[in-house]
Design a protein around this motif. Structure first.
Motif, PDB file in Angstrom:
ATOM      1  N   ILE A  21      11.499  -5.291  14.627  1.00 19.95           N
ATOM      2  CA  ILE A  21      11.043  -6.369  13.757  1.00 19.95           C
ATOM      3  C   ILE A  21      10.687  -7.572  14.619  1.00 19.95           C
ATOM      4  CG2 ILE A  21      11.617  -7.891  11.831  1.00 19.95           C
ATOM      5  CD1 ILE A  21      11.687  -5.109  10.858  1.00 19.95           C
ATOM      6  N   VAL A 196       2.699  -2.603  13.022  1.00 20.13           N
ATOM      7  CA  VAL A 196       2.305  -2.693  11.613  1.00 20.13           C
ATOM      8  C   VAL A 196       2.327  -4.156  11.176  1.00 20.13           C
ATOM      9  CG1 VAL A 196       2.868  -1.973   9.260  1.00 20.13           C
ATOM     10  CG2 VAL A 196       3.270  -0.402  11.179  1.00 20.13           C
ATOM     11  N   GLY A 198       2.957  -7.071   8.850  1.00 19.88           N
ATOM     12  CA  GLY A 198       3.909  -7.274   7.763  1.00 19.88           C
ATOM     13  C   GLY A 198       3.619  -8.517   6.955  1.00 19.88           C
ATOM     14  N   SER A 211       4.991  -0.624   4.559  1.00 21.32           N
ATOM     15  CA  SER A 211       5.125  -1.451   5.759  1.00 21.32           C
ATOM     16  C   SER A 211       6.523  -1.316   6.359  1.00 21.32           C
ATOM     17  CB  SER A 211       4.828  -2.922   5.433  1.00 21.32           C
ATOM     18  OG  SER A 211       3.511  -3.090   4.963  1.00 21.32           O
ATOM     19  N   LEU A 212       7.527  -1.879   5.691  1.00 24.29           N
ATOM     20  CA  LEU A 212       8.884  -1.887   6.237  1.00 24.29           C
ATOM     21  C   LEU A 212       9.447  -0.491   6.452  1.00 24.29           C
ATOM     22  CD1 LEU A 212      11.583  -3.273   6.998  1.00 24.29           C
ATOM     23  CD2 LEU A 212      12.124  -3.329   4.547  1.00 24.29           C
ATOM     24  N   ALA A 215       7.446   1.871   8.832  1.00 26.54           N
ATOM     25  CA  ALA A 215       7.574   1.472  10.230  1.00 26.54           C
ATOM     26  C   ALA A 215       8.930   1.888  10.793  1.00 26.54           C
ATOM     27  CB  ALA A 215       7.393  -0.039  10.365  1.00 26.54           C
ATOM     28  N   LEU A 222       7.275  -3.729  13.230  1.00 25.11           N
ATOM     29  CA  LEU A 222       6.758  -4.466  12.082  1.00 25.11           C
ATOM     30  C   LEU A 222       6.718  -5.945  12.456  1.00 25.11           C
ATOM     31  CD1 LEU A 222       5.930  -4.392   9.024  1.00 25.11           C
ATOM     32  CD2 LEU A 222       8.320  -4.905   8.518  1.00 25.11           C
TER      33      LEU A 222
END
Length: 496
Positions: A21, A196, A198, A211-212, A215, A222
Motif C-alpha cells: 500500500i 494499481v 487506488g 482495486s484493494l 491487488a 495499490l
C-alpha cells in the motif's frame, strides 16, 4: 476455511518485502501490512469484537482503511464500509440497521460520525495518523485467522437500490474471494509487478474488490488517492508508474480532456477498467486516443460482488458491458420472467457465485430481489448475436451521479421535512461530467414561502454531498396520474 484475510497472509509469505500500500511517499510492505493487521485484530478484541460482530469503517482512501478492513476480517468480524461524507442521520441508520457497535471514523469526519454513533448507541474511535500508533501500542498480535466457512458474511455494503431505505447487501467470503480471483487471474491479469491505481472509493464495492482485494491477492502495489482530482491522478500515475487504472466514467471524462495531460508520463499504463455507470463511446475513444491505453468496460452491482460482465483484452466491443465472467449466468427477461429474443430489451437478471447471500435483516426484500435464484438487477438490457451485453436504461428511478447511487425518495423525504414543502419530486438530468445530475421540483404549501437556494441548503445540510439537488425549481403543482401518484416522467425542467 475461506476467510478472505488468507489472501493477505499468503501474499505476505511470498512477497514480504514488496510494496503493498502506498500513499504519496509513505509505503507499507506486505510484511508490515500483514503484521499491522494482527495488531488491529488485537485492538478489536480489546474493544470486545467477536466473530460475526459488525465493525463500521468511515474512512477515505488511506492505508488505515485497508488495515482495519483486513484486521476485522482476520478476526471473523463483518466489515460495514461507509462513505465518510455521510451525515449524522445517515450514519445512525447504517449503524443501527447493521447492529455495528464500533465505528472507526477518519479525522475531519468525526463530527457527523460521532453524532450518528450516539444515536445508534455505538462507540467511535477517531483514526488520526499521529495518534494511530498509540492505539496499537502494547498489544499482543493476533497471528491466526479465524476459520470461516465460505457462506459466512464478510462485508455488508449498503446500497440504495430502487426501493425504500438503503439495504445492506451481505457479501460472503466466497462471493468476494471468487470475484477477486476472476478479476486478477482472468480479466486484468494482475501480477506482483503491477501498480494499481487506488482512486476508486474503497468503501464502494468496485474499489474494494477490483482495486484493494485484487491487488492484495496478486501481490501488486495499490497506490492510493484519497480524493480524485485529475492532476493528482496523473501525478500519481507518473510518479508510481501505475500499470492498471480503474475508474468510473466521470474520471475518464475529465482525464480525456485535461489540458495538461501531455506533461505527465503515463506510458506505464497497460490496461484501464471502467464501471459504475455507462461509459459514453465518445469518452472511451477520446481517452484511448489520449493515453494510448485500452479501456475495458464492465458491469456490476453491490449485490453481485460486483463483477457480472466485462469486455476482454482480446474480445471487446465499444458501448457494450462485455460478456459474463466465469461461473456467472445472465438472462434478459420480460415481465413474465420469460427470456426475450436476441436484440430485444428486457430486465437483466444474474445467477452465480457472485450473487449476495441476502439483504441484511430483510428477508422479504431478499425474496423479491432473488425470487427464483436469479437476482433482479432492475436494469434494462439487450444482447447481440455474439452474446455481448448492452445496458439500455435503468428500470426504476435510481440516479447515478459520478458513480454514486442516489435514491430519489431519500432526498424527497428530507425535502418533505421542510415546513414550507407540500410536494416534491427528485429526478435526474444529463450532465457531461457527472453522468446524472440531481434536480428537485417542489410545490409549496398554500401561503408558505421558500426560495430554491433555501431548499437546496436545507437538503445539503442533511445528506451526503453527492446527494443534494443542484437544481431546485418551484411549481404550482406537480403532475399526477389518475390515482394521485406524482408522474415524474411528465415533469419538465425549465432551467436546464
Amino acid at each position: 476455511m475461506t476467510n478472505l484475510a488468507m489472501n493477505l497472509v499468503n501474499t505476505a509469505s511470498k512477497h514480504s518485502d514488496r510494496p503493498a500500500i502506498r500513499l504519496g511517499d509513505s509505503v507499507l510492505t506486505y510484511a508490515q501490512f500483514e503484521h499491522t493487521t494482527q495488531l488491529v485484530a488485537a485492538l478489536l478484541e480489546q474493544q470486545g469484537v467477536r466473530p460475526g460482530d459488525r465493525v463500521a469503517l468511515m474512512l477515505p482512501n488511506v492505508p488505515h482503511f485497508a488495515l482495519l478492513y483486513y484486521g476485522a476480517l482476520r478476526l471473523g468480524a463483518i466489515v460495514v464500509p461507509m462513505n465518510p461524507l455521510l451525515k449524522e442521520r445517515e450514519v445512525a441508520y447504517h449503524l443501527s440497521d447493521s447492529g455495528a457497535r464500533l465505528l472507526f471514523v477518519w479525522t475531519g469526519f468525526e463530527q457527523e460520525g460521532e453524532a450518528g454513533a450516539v444515536i445508534a448507541d455505538a462507540k467511535t474511535i477517531v483514526v488520526e495518523p499521529t495518534s494511530w500508533p498509540g492505539l496499537l501500542a502494547g498489544l499482543d498480535p493476533v497471528p491466526g485467522v479465524h476459520a470461516t466457512n465460505e457462506n459466512a458474511t464478510a462485508v455488508i455494503l449498503y446500497t440504495s437500490g430502487t426501493t425504500g431505505k438503503p439495504k445492506g447487501a451481505e457479501l460472503t467470503h466466497a462471493n468476494i474471494a471468487r470475484n477477486v480471483e476472476i478479476c486478477a487471474d482472468e480479466l486484468i491479469f494482475v501480477t506482483e509487478q503491477d501498480v494499481v491505481f487506488g482512486g476508486l472509493p474503497l468503501f464502494h464495492v468496485f474499489g474494494q474488490t477490483a482495486s484493494l482485494n485484487a491487488a492484495i491477492y496478486a501481490g501488486a502495489c495499490l497506490t492510493l488517492l484519497p480524493k480524485f482530482d485529475p492532476q493528482a491522478a496523473l501525478e500519481t500515475i507518473a510518479r508510481d508508474r501505475v500499470t492498471i487504472f480503474q475508474g468510473v466514467p466521470t474520471m475518464y471524462t475529465v482525464l480525456a480532456h485535461f489540458p495538461d495531460r501531455a506533461a505527465y508520463d503515463t506510458s506505464s499504463l497497460r490496461v484501464c477498467v471502467s464501471g459504475g455507470a455507462a461509459l459514453p463511446v465518445e469518452v472511451l475513444g477520446a481517452f484511448e486516443s489520449a493515453y494510448e491505453c485500452v479501456v475495458l468496460e464492465g458491469y456490476g452491482l453491490s449485490e453481485t460482488s460486483p463483477v457480472v460482465s466485462i469486455n476482454r483484452l482480446d474480445r471487446r466491443r465499444a458501448g457494450s458491458i462485455g460478456v459474463p465472467v466465469s461461473g456467472v449466468e445472465v438472462r434478459i427477461i420480460d415481465e413474465a420472467a420469460a427470456d426475450v429474443a436476441v436484440g430485444e430489451i428486457g430486465e437483466l437478471v444474474v445467477r452465480g457465485h457472485n450473487v449476495m447471500k441476502s439483504y441484511w435483516g430483510k428477508p422479504a426484500e431478499t425474496s423479491a430481489a432473488i425470487p427464483d435464484g436469479w437476482f433482479r438487477t432492475g436494469d434494462l438490457a439487450r444482447r447481440d448475436d455474439d452474446d455481448f451485453l448492452y445496458i439500455v436504461d435503468r428500470k426504476k428511478d435510481l440516479i447515478i451521479r459520478s458513480g454514486y447511487n442516489v435514491y430519489p425518495r431519500e432526498v424527497e423525504e428530507v425535502l418533505y421535512e421542510h415546513p414550507a414543502v407540500a410536494e416534491a419530486a427528485v429526478i435526474a438530468f444529463p450532465h457531461p461530467e457527472f453522468g446524472d445530475e440531481i434536480a428537485a421540483v417542489v410545490a409549496l404549501k398554500p401561503g408558505a414561502e421558500a426560495n430554491p437556494e433555501e431548499l437546496r441548503e436545507f437538503v445539503k445540510s442533511r445528506v451526503a454531498a453527492y446527494k443534494y439537488p443542484r437544481v431546485v425549481e418551484l411549481v404550482a403543482a406537480l403532475p399526477k396520474g389518475a390515482t394521485g401518484k406524482i408522474l415524474k416522467r411528465a415533469i419538465t425542467l425549465t432551467s436546464v
